[in-house]
Design a protein around this motif. Sequence first.
Motif, mmCIF file in Angstrom:
data_model
loop_
_atom_site.group_PDB
_atom_site.id
_atom_site.type_symbol
_atom_site.label_atom_id
_atom_site.label_comp_id
_atom_site.label_asym_id
_atom_site.label_seq_id
_atom_site.Cartn_x
_atom_site.Cartn_y
_atom_site.Cartn_z
ATOM 1 N N VAL A 1 0.849 -1.189 0.000
ATOM 2 C CA VAL A 1 0.000 0.000 0.000
ATOM 3 C C VAL A 1 0.889 1.246 0.000
ATOM 4 O O VAL A 1 1.761 1.394 0.852
ATOM 5 C CB VAL A 1 -0.918 0.019 1.236
ATOM 6 N N ASP A 2 0.678 2.146 -0.952
ATOM 7 C CA ASP A 2 1.461 3.376 -1.047
ATOM 8 C C ASP A 2 0.751 4.572 -0.426
ATOM 9 O O ASP A 2 1.389 5.501 0.057
ATOM 10 C CB ASP A 2 1.778 3.704 -2.507
ATOM 11 N N SER A 3 -0.588 4.529 -0.471
ATOM 12 C CA SER A 3 -1.356 5.648 0.071
ATOM 13 C C SER A 3 -2.703 5.147 0.587
ATOM 14 O O SER A 3 -3.167 4.067 0.205
ATOM 15 C CB SER A 3 -1.583 6.719 -0.993
ATOM 16 N N LEU A 4 -3.321 5.944 1.436
ATOM 17 C CA LEU A 4 -4.586 5.569 2.049
ATOM 18 C C LEU A 4 -5.581 6.714 1.944
ATOM 19 O O LEU A 4 -5.218 7.890 2.049
ATOM 20 C CB LEU A 4 -4.393 5.243 3.534
ATOM 21 N N VAL A 5 -6.840 6.358 1.734
ATOM 22 C CA VAL A 5 -7.937 7.302 1.896
ATOM 23 C C VAL A 5 -8.511 6.996 3.276
ATOM 24 O O VAL A 5 -8.904 5.868 3.555
ATOM 25 C CB VAL A 5 -9.029 7.106 0.830
#
Length: 287
Positions: free
Chosen positions: A220-224
């Motif tokens: 995972v590189d980014s999260l919402v």
Amino acid sequence: MKTSVRGSARRRAAGAGLAALALAGGAVGCAKGDDESPAMEPAAAVAKAAKNAETITSFRYTMTGKVPDAGRVNGEAAMSVKPPAMSMKITAQDKGADGKVEIRLVDKAMYIGGGAQAAKEMDGKSWIKFDMSALGADKQLNPAQLGAGQADQNPATESTFLTGSKDVKKVGTETVDGVKTTHYQGNVTLDELEASLKGKDKATRKTREKSIAQYEKMGVDSLVMDMWIDGDDHTKKFRMRGDADKGPLDMTITFLDINKPVTVTAPPAKDTVDLAEMMKDASGAES
């Protein structure tokens, strides 16, 4: 027969990892607030809730969503931070009979139960015991594979991640489980999460770095991230979404209460198989 039992142990251990994964991605919430969080700038509201989460010592919560490589999951759990203890029941809805797992963490030992299905494969015993202090001695069965490294982690850690976002915004007001809340949302990258650790004390950095590492391993590189904050400036509900190497991550955790006694007991010895003894017997049978 022992080789079959060992295979069963590995499958149960994998189930534990799914459950432990579901732990990651929550904020400690409070159900007693009568109103949504007081009006303030979104970033300030999120920061205040994150600060309050650091003082939580115990909580109960429900979870629902999707995790990579497992599909749909739902469950409920109770956790004590001091002293460390946990009780969790989780169902991987797409895994059939093998999808139901119960986990208990008591006195530095993790117990994984699979109910009647597990009993069929383990001579009538439905629980496997992992001595967490001894895990890792066998390189083929280390803590990371078992999920043991995550099972005693405080889910409140992830609630602080939204403070690393540069675009936190107020979405609106909503009632969650009978509690009025303010809904906030933001996007955050792992690089931003790591940058947000600058200036934090050593213990805080260590805890948050451990959680960040989980997402890195998942790809995972980014999260919402979404956070619902009540009138007491505690997070009532939390949702995290991201794209991992093995599928989508989308978990929602709703907190039922905080700082109330959590008592967890070990399963009866007669229903428990000790993994260390199981592996020793299996090794002896193969030599």
